[in-house]
Design a protein around this motif. Structure first.
Motif, PDB file in Angstrom:
ATOM      1  N   GLY A  14       0.878  -1.365  -0.116  1.00 24.47           N
ATOM      2  CA  GLY A  14      -0.077  -0.035   0.140  1.00 24.47           C
ATOM      3  C   GLY A  14       1.007   1.170   0.060  1.00 24.47           C
ATOM      4  N   PRO A  15       0.158   2.416   0.403  1.00 24.77           N
ATOM      5  CA  PRO A  15       0.974   3.712   0.039  1.00 24.77           C
ATOM      6  C   PRO A  15       1.868   3.738   1.225  1.00 24.77           C
ATOM      7  CG  PRO A  15      -1.479   4.140   0.586  1.00 24.77           C
ATOM      8  CD  PRO A  15      -1.146   2.418   0.551  1.00 24.77           C
ATOM      9  N   ILE A  16       2.777   4.586   1.016  1.00 18.62           N
ATOM     10  CA  ILE A  16       3.669   5.128   2.171  1.00 18.62           C
ATOM     11  C   ILE A  16       3.615   6.490   1.968  1.00 18.62           C
ATOM     12  CG2 ILE A  16       6.086   5.096   3.152  1.00 18.62           C
ATOM     13  CD1 ILE A  16       6.405   2.620   1.767  1.00 18.62           C
ATOM     14  N   VAL A  17       3.183   7.370   2.989  1.00 18.42           N
ATOM     15  CA  VAL A  17       2.751   8.734   3.033  1.00 18.42           C
ATOM     16  C   VAL A  17       3.783   9.307   4.342  1.00 18.42           C
ATOM     17  CG1 VAL A  17       1.304  10.501   3.282  1.00 18.42           C
ATOM     18  CG2 VAL A  17       0.675   8.577   2.122  1.00 18.42           C
ATOM     19  N   ASP A  18       4.776  10.172   3.900  1.00 21.62           N
ATOM     20  CA  ASP A  18       5.536  10.909   4.750  1.00 21.62           C
ATOM     21  C   ASP A  18       4.958  12.331   5.014  1.00 21.62           C
ATOM     22  OD1 ASP A  18       7.635  11.630   6.509  1.00 21.62           O
ATOM     23  OD2 ASP A  18       9.000  12.093   4.792  1.00 21.62           O
ATOM     24  N   SER A  19       3.626  12.463   5.716  1.00 18.70           N
ATOM     25  CA  SER A  19       3.109  13.527   6.003  1.00 18.70           C
ATOM     26  C   SER A  19       1.959  13.398   6.916  1.00 18.70           C
ATOM     27  CB  SER A  19       2.574  14.422   4.574  1.00 18.70           C
ATOM     28  OG  SER A  19       1.896  15.366   4.957  1.00 18.70           O
ATOM     29  N   PRO A  20       1.854  13.665   8.154  1.00 16.97           N
ATOM     30  CA  PRO A  20       0.706  13.517   8.769  1.00 16.97           C
ATOM     31  C   PRO A  20      -0.478  13.978   8.389  1.00 16.97           C
ATOM     32  CG  PRO A  20       2.624  14.219  10.148  1.00 16.97           C
ATOM     33  CD  PRO A  20       2.787  14.328   8.862  1.00 16.97           C
ATOM     34  N   ALA A  21      -0.485  15.300   7.791  1.00 15.88           N
ATOM     35  CA  ALA A  21      -1.813  15.851   7.460  1.00 15.88           C
ATOM     36  C   ALA A  21      -2.233  15.021   5.951  1.00 15.88           C
ATOM     37  CB  ALA A  21      -1.537  17.192   6.903  1.00 15.88           C
ATOM     38  N   LEU A  22      -1.375  14.752   5.090  1.00 16.32           N
ATOM     39  CA  LEU A  22      -1.801  13.822   3.954  1.00 16.32           C
ATOM     40  C   LEU A  22      -2.117  12.422   4.265  1.00 16.32           C
ATOM     41  CD1 LEU A  22      -2.103  13.811   0.978  1.00 16.32           C
ATOM     42  CD2 LEU A  22       0.412  13.154   0.828  1.00 16.32           C
ATOM     43  N   ALA A  23      -1.393  11.689   5.309  1.00 18.94           N
ATOM     44  CA  ALA A  23      -1.856  10.679   5.780  1.00 18.94           C
ATOM     45  C   ALA A  23      -3.263  10.703   6.354  1.00 18.94           C
ATOM     46  CB  ALA A  23      -0.702   9.978   6.842  1.00 18.94           C
ATOM     47  N   SER A  24      -3.580  11.744   7.310  1.00 21.24           N
ATOM     48  CA  SER A  24      -4.909  11.703   7.512  1.00 21.24           C
ATOM     49  C   SER A  24      -5.960  11.695   6.629  1.00 21.24           C
ATOM     50  CB  SER A  24      -4.849  12.805   8.496  1.00 21.24           C
ATOM     51  OG  SER A  24      -6.197  13.075   9.003  1.00 21.24           O
ATOM     52  N   GLU A  25      -5.690  12.808   5.661  1.00 19.16           N
ATOM     53  CA  GLU A  25      -6.603  12.870   4.470  1.00 19.16           C
ATOM     54  C   GLU A  25      -6.816  11.493   3.736  1.00 19.16           C
ATOM     55  OE1 GLU A  25      -6.568  16.194   1.742  1.00 19.16           O
ATOM     56  OE2 GLU A  25      -5.373  17.041   3.031  1.00 19.16           O
ATOM     57  N   LEU A  26      -5.715  10.697   3.605  1.00 22.00           N
ATOM     58  CA  LEU A  26      -5.698   9.370   2.777  1.00 22.00           C
ATOM     59  C   LEU A  26      -6.564   8.496   3.664  1.00 22.00           C
ATOM     60  CD1 LEU A  26      -4.883   7.859   0.451  1.00 22.00           C
ATOM     61  CD2 LEU A  26      -2.822   7.346   1.435  1.00 22.00           C
ATOM     62  N   ALA A  27      -6.290   8.525   4.962  1.00 24.11           N
ATOM     63  CA  ALA A  27      -7.005   7.628   5.884  1.00 24.11           C
ATOM     64  C   ALA A  27      -8.698   7.755   5.798  1.00 24.11           C
ATOM     65  CB  ALA A  27      -6.447   7.535   7.206  1.00 24.11           C
ATOM     66  N   ASP A  28      -8.899   9.036   5.733  1.00 19.55           N
ATOM     67  CA  ASP A  28     -10.263   9.505   5.631  1.00 19.55           C
ATOM     68  C   ASP A  28     -11.009   9.160   4.464  1.00 19.55           C
ATOM     69  OD1 ASP A  28     -12.670  10.889   6.877  1.00 19.55           O
ATOM     70  OD2 ASP A  28     -12.145  12.492   5.339  1.00 19.55           O
ATOM     71  N   LEU A  29     -10.134   9.504   3.415  1.00 14.61           N
ATOM     72  CA  LEU A  29     -10.576   9.109   2.001  1.00 14.61           C
ATOM     73  C   LEU A  29     -10.953   7.460   1.745  1.00 14.61           C
ATOM     74  CD1 LEU A  29     -11.398   9.890  -0.664  1.00 14.61           C
ATOM     75  CD2 LEU A  29      -8.883   9.629  -1.460  1.00 14.61           C
ATOM     76  N   ILE A  30     -10.089   6.690   2.313  1.00 11.53           N
ATOM     77  CA  ILE A  30     -10.188   5.211   2.371  1.00 11.53           C
ATOM     78  C   ILE A  30     -11.319   4.760   2.995  1.00 11.53           C
ATOM     79  CG2 ILE A  30      -9.036   3.092   2.974  1.00 11.53           C
ATOM     80  CD1 ILE A  30      -6.298   4.293   2.322  1.00 11.53           C
TER      81      ILE A  30
END
Length: 89
Positions: A14-30
């Motif tokens: 899966g994706p590896i995201v090095d940004s807490p804000a982007l990771a939070s957005e991606l988790a919400d989208l998923i």
């Protein structure tokens, strides 16, 4: 990416995201978009084989064949399972 954020896609995990804000957005989208369209695959204990379960409109559904598959695809997968080592998949 803006602000030095990095996004890498690892197809096996899966994706590896090095940004807490982007990771939070991606988790919400998923959670909002992807999870409702996902299946949980589990083994059928005594009968063997697999089952696919999913939620639709608040109701749990269970399938005993691969979702959205036809007999030709299932035959192809059965043949491939004879020649391809499961660890290679």
């Amino acid at each position: 990416m803006p602000g030095g954020a990095a996004f890498h896609l690892h197809h096996g995990a899966g994706p590896i995201v090095d940004s807490p804000a982007l990771a939070s957005e991606l988790a919400d989208l998923i959670q909002r978009v992807r999870m409702p369209a996902s299946f949980t695959v589990s083994e059928v204990p005594l009968r063997g084989g697999l089952r696919w379960s999913f939620l639709r409109d608040g109701r749990r559904w269970v399938l005993h064949r691969g979702p959205e598959s036809n007999w030709a695809q299932r035959l192809r997968w059965s043949v491939w399972s004879l020649v391809v080592d499961e660890d290679s998949l």
